[in-house]
Design a protein around this motif. Structure first.
Motif: not given
Length: 517
Positions: A329-354
């Protein structure tokens, strides 16, 4: 004219008028003579009845005697032949009806009156020669024979060519049939070789514990999608791609009690999109394709028959289904400007999730753009978001640009959490140990691929709006980064969701794995 006309010759068109003197039969001089002849015949007939002996004598009269008697009639009775000495007629009746001069030697120049088969004309003049022996006639006959012979030769030649062409046509047809058979045989050999090669490669990959993964990007990315390892493609505001994303984002806005993600203390009623960028990252895409293929193989290509898929069929998501084999599916994810670069270049990392999330430490997404909007902090005060603070006091809130990511997500076999249990989904069995993976499937040791917290509207007992949680890297690809402004001035017009989803299906029909269903 009248004195010479001693015999009545009828005209062709007027049988009762003589053609020589133009008198009628009754007024013609020969009329009296004819009457006398008829009287004689009548008298002869009467006397024949009276005397049987005379009848026997008359019966002995031959046709030749009658012809001789006619010819011996006086010259004044028969009209003269207009051809005179040049008369060469063959018809015997001609000599009965016309007289000829004494110098006319008929037997010398022609056959007898009753001989109608052979011409006996003896004259050196070519004008009166026989048609058969006439030189011009001979030339014509010879030319005609030559033409007939030429026609016969041409006919034989045409028949020979026709037979030859027919034979060649049969040979060509046989050659074409042989060519078709050879082509089919060649195709079958190529297919066999390809199957053998694929089987050989698959065996080698299986021996190496590898998986064959299709890595083709969506067709709308373009043929040179990965000409560079990382690209950001700005989408035109007039393109169907831009309009679809804009409609999806604004058609999934809901109310959230004016707590987070507000503008001047109110929930946004519209997201004004200023820019959309498509992320084409070859490393993240290959990782995503690998994960998707592994989930499909892990579930034995039966994700579409899983219980979660049946639940989604009864309670469909607001976002379009991209691939039914993996519940993509297509799904939304909201984030701040600071983490956007890592999400688009390196991808998300569940190890650092809340780790204190409702469903443990994972990567959270939503089908409502307004729910993801609640997780975006204010760029001015860094508040007004979940996990920071409630509300915003910045004066220029309508000018702030926020960022949201539209992900491709592989949900796979989803654990649908209807009854929320904090010990189960958050802290686990022992205190202080938080959940970092989905639950175990019933009657098996396998894990679910993701978790969905169901909303109250669809049978849940806790959440107002659905939440989706991933626990492994590579299950989501950041396809679009959306820049937008919040607005409460206008309410986005209501959207026909069925029509919008159909538009998405038509747009996404050439996805890399399969046609959406």
């Amino acid at each position: 004219m009248t004195e010479a006309c001693t015999n009545f010759n009828p005209q062709i068109w007027k049988q009762h008028i003589c053609r020589n003197c133009f008198k009628t039969r009754e007024n013609h001089p020969s009329y009296t003579t004819s009457n006398e002849i008829e009287n004689i015949d009548v008298q002869s007939s009467t006397s024949h009845q009276r005397d049987n002996d005379e009848q026997d004598d008359l019966s002995q009269i031959t046709e030749q005697n009658l012809l001789s008697s006619i010819r011996e009639m006086p010259q004044t009775i028969l009209p003269p032949c207009r051809y005179g000495l040049q008369c060469y007629r063959k018809n015997p009746e001609h000599f009965k009806n016309y007289s000829h001069p004494a110098e006319h030697e008929r037997n010398k120049h022609m056959s007898k009156p009753d001989d109608l088969t052979t011409s006996t004309i003896h004259n050196d003049d070519e004008r009166f020669s026989s048609p058969i022996t006439h030189p011009r006639r001979k030339n014509k006959l010879k030319k005609k024979d030559e033409e007939l012979e030429f026609i016969n030769q041409m006919e034989r030649h045409v028949l020979a060519l026709h037979s030859e062409l027919k034979l060649k046509g049969q040979k060509i047809e046989k050659l074409e049939q042989d060519q078709i058979e050879m082509r089919l045989y060649n195709q079958s050999l190529e297919q066999i070789i390809a199957d053998d090669s694929e089987m050989h490669e698959r065996r080698e990959l299986e021996q190496k514990h590898s998986i064959t993964i299709p890595k083709r990007p969506p067709s709308y990315w373009g043929s040179n999608a990965f000409s560079q390892s990382y690209r950001e493609i700005q989408i035109s505001n007039e393109s169907p791609e831009f309009r679809i994303i804009n409609d999806l984002m604004n058609s999934t806005i809901a109310t959230h009690d004016n707590h987070y993600g507000t503008i001047y203390g109110r929930d946004p009623t519209e997201f004004i999109i200023t820019e959309i960028k498509r992320i084409q990252n070859i490393d993240l895409w290959n990782e995503y394709c690998f994960k998707k293929d592994s989930i499909i193989r892990k579930n034995h290509n039966r994700v579409a028959q899983a219980g979660c898929s049946i639940h989604f069929g009864d309670h469909p998501l607001l976002m379009p289904l991209l691939d039914s084999q993996s519940n993509e599916y297509w799904l939304f994810h909201g984030c701040s400007h600071d983490v956007l670069h890592n999400l688009s270049h390196a991808g998300y990392d569940p190890r650092v999730s809340n780790l204190k999330g409702m469903f443990g430490g994972g990567f959270y997404l939503a089908e409502n753009s307004s729910k993801s909007n609640q997780y975006i902090p204010c760029p001015g005060c860094n508040g007004n978001a979940i996990a920071t603070s409630m509300g915003c006091t910045c004066p220029n809130q309508r000018d702030f640009i926020f960022m949201m990511v539209l992900y491709r997500v592989i949900l796979g076999d989803v654990h649908v959490a209807l009854q929320y249990d904090r010990e189960k989904y958050c802290k686990g069995v022992e205190k202080g140990k938080y959940v970092r993976r989905p639950p175990i499937k019933t009657s098996t040791t396998d894990l679910y691929d993701s978790v969905m917290g169901e909303s109250i509207r669809h049978g849940g007992n806790r959440l107002q709006y659905r939440e989706f949680v991933l626990y492994e890297r590579g299950q989501a690809y950041p396809e679009y980064v959306i820049n937008f402004r919040r607005s409460v001035e206008n309410v986005h017009p209501p959207t026909d969701m069925d029509r919008l989803l159909n538009r998405c299906q038509n747009f996404l029909k050439n996805t890399f794995r399969s046609v959406p269903e």
